[in-house]
Design an enzyme around this catalytic site. Structure first.
Site, PDB file in Angstrom:
ATOM      1  N   HIS A  52     -29.836 161.264  92.411  1.00 58.94           N
ATOM      2  CA  HIS A  52     -30.922 160.679  93.201  1.00 58.94           C
ATOM      3  C   HIS A  52     -31.792 161.783  93.832  1.00 58.94           C
ATOM      4  CE1 HIS A  52     -32.023 156.563  94.957  1.00 58.94           C
ATOM      5  NE2 HIS A  52     -33.068 157.364  95.100  1.00 58.94           N
TER       6      HIS A  52
ATOM      7  N   ARG B 295     -34.093 152.309  91.157  1.00 60.63           N
ATOM      8  CA  ARG B 295     -32.914 151.798  91.841  1.00 60.63           C
ATOM      9  C   ARG B 295     -31.820 151.501  90.815  1.00 60.63           C
ATOM     10  NH1 ARG B 295     -34.605 153.807  95.671  1.00 60.63           N
ATOM     11  NH2 ARG B 295     -35.121 152.919  97.724  1.00 60.63           N
TER      12      ARG B 295
ATOM     13  N   GLU C 275     -23.992 154.380  95.181  1.00 58.62           N
ATOM     14  CA  GLU C 275     -24.101 155.841  95.169  1.00 58.62           C
ATOM     15  C   GLU C 275     -23.161 156.414  96.218  1.00 58.62           C
ATOM     16  OE1 GLU C 275     -28.205 156.961  95.571  1.00 58.62           O
ATOM     17  OE2 GLU C 275     -28.701 156.229  93.571  1.00 58.62           O
TER      18      GLU C 275
END
Length: 315
Positions: free
Chosen positions: A281, A233, A262
């Site tokens: 990601h 994270r 993000e």
């Protein structure tokens, strides 16, 4: 007919099976293609949903209040820190997830990034494309020490990969008994000791604590020149402090697959930091993980909408 709103664009991308499970159950499916939805768009779409399949969208009390029909939120993945679990419980909404479905995919990416940071693969590639022919040197992994921060499914896989390369492994996880480490040939240390000893640090803890696990002081406590990998994270790391320590050389390299927020902000200092690999990601983006996550959450959505208990509830 119940309606399932899918806000993650990767649901069922590499397998028709998750879609088939929902449609064969007689559900209407509404899918979004744009990734994380803006808050106003999510609020506009949830009132018609009986079930919600989410990726990284923030499921806040405001969102839940706008969804009077909602019976289940299914996380297309593992980490549920983007879902207000207390607010969901208050409304009697089930929350499910897909434990273990993406563990190997994330672990393999983490180790690939570890190799990249050590041998400057991406940096060399970029400089060759620009016309250069550099010879960047880096350490072999055998005999080096990896600190695994968070020793769950993913952390254990990464530790195993490291041991296969001849690395020593230390780990920090305050929620596990000592036996979980010793039976895998790993030394359990506190966080400062892990950071001080490791040549490479790989993060596998949940986020959402409100403060970075690796703040400036923790980053400064890392062994000079050590490499950091974060596939967990973004809020685990103070990005401003990390960027400064990359520029100074105290942190030798960093490879990051998670950011807060993000997508990565255009003004993020990480964009100009040296010896940095940034990915979007993609930890769970293997064909196998995509199918596994989709099938797991689809089956639980169907179960809840039939009035049954889910197989993978979030505790």
């Amino acid at each position: 007919m119940p309606t399932t709103l899918i806000t993650t664009p990767t649901f069922g991308r590499f397998s028709p099976e998750p879609w088939d499970i929902l449609r064969e159950a007689g559900e209407a499916v509404l899918a979004c293609e744009s990734g994380v939805l803006p808050a106003d768009e999510l609020l506009a779409r949830v009132p018609e949903a009986d079930a919600l399949v989410v990726g990284l969208d923030a499921i806040t009390p405001e969102v839940l209040a706008a969804a009077p029909r909602l019976k289940v939120i299914a996380k297309h993945g593992v980490g549920v820190d983007n879902i207000d679990l207390a607010a969901a419980r208050e409304r009697g909404i089930h929350v499910t997830f897909a434990p273990g479905s993406n563990s190997r995919a994330v672990a393999e990416l983490a180790f690939a990034l570890l190799l990249d940071t050590g041998r400057r693969i991406t940096r060399t590639h970029t400089e060759v494309l620009a016309g250069g022919w550099p010879k960047h040197f880096g350490p072999e992994l055998a005999g080096r020490t990896l600190a695994v921060i968070g020793f769950g499914r993913i952390g254990r896989l990464v530790a195993g990969f490291a041991q296969a390369f001849g690395m020593a492994v230390v780990a920090y996880d305050p929620f596990l008994p000592e036996a979980e480490f010793t039976e895998r040939g790993v030394r359990s240390l506190d966080l400062p000791a892990c950071l001080a000893e490791a040549d490479f640090v790989s993060l596998h803890m949940p986020g959402g604590s409100g403060a970075p696990l690796l703040d400036r002081a923790a980053l400064e406590a890392m062994k000079p020149g050590a490499c950091l990998v974060n596939t967990a994270r973004g809020d685990l790391v103070d990005e401003h402090a990390l960027a400064e320590l990359l520029h100074s050389g105290h942190v030798g390299a960093a490879a990051l697959d998670a950011f807060d927020p993000e997508p990565l902000r255009a003004d993020s200092p990480l964009r100009s930091a040296p010896n940095t690999v940034l990915t979007s990601h993609i930890g769970a983006c293997s064909h196998e993980a995509n199918r596994g996550m989709g099938v797991t959450v689809a089956r639980d959505v169907v179960r809840v909408l039939r009035g049954e208990e889910p197989l993978h509830p979030v505790g």
